[in-house]
Design a protein around this motif. Sequence first.
Motif: not given
Length: 71
Positions: A12-14, A35-42
Amino acid sequence: MGTWMRSAVRKKKQFYIERLMQFGLAADRERLEEWTMAELRREYERFHPAQTIEGGRRHGQTSPRTGQAHH
């Protein structure tokens, strides 16, 4: 965290990293890897709201299975 979960999070991160790079929002993949997963998603949701529940096509629609609205 189990192996399966780690693999799912990594995939998911990729996904988010690839999309952000395609959008032209970042040229430095190494920076995004930090970056964290939350930062990437945001960040992804800021530039691609049509795929998110809060800002996109699913908001306010009913479920084809239950006929109930998504909330």
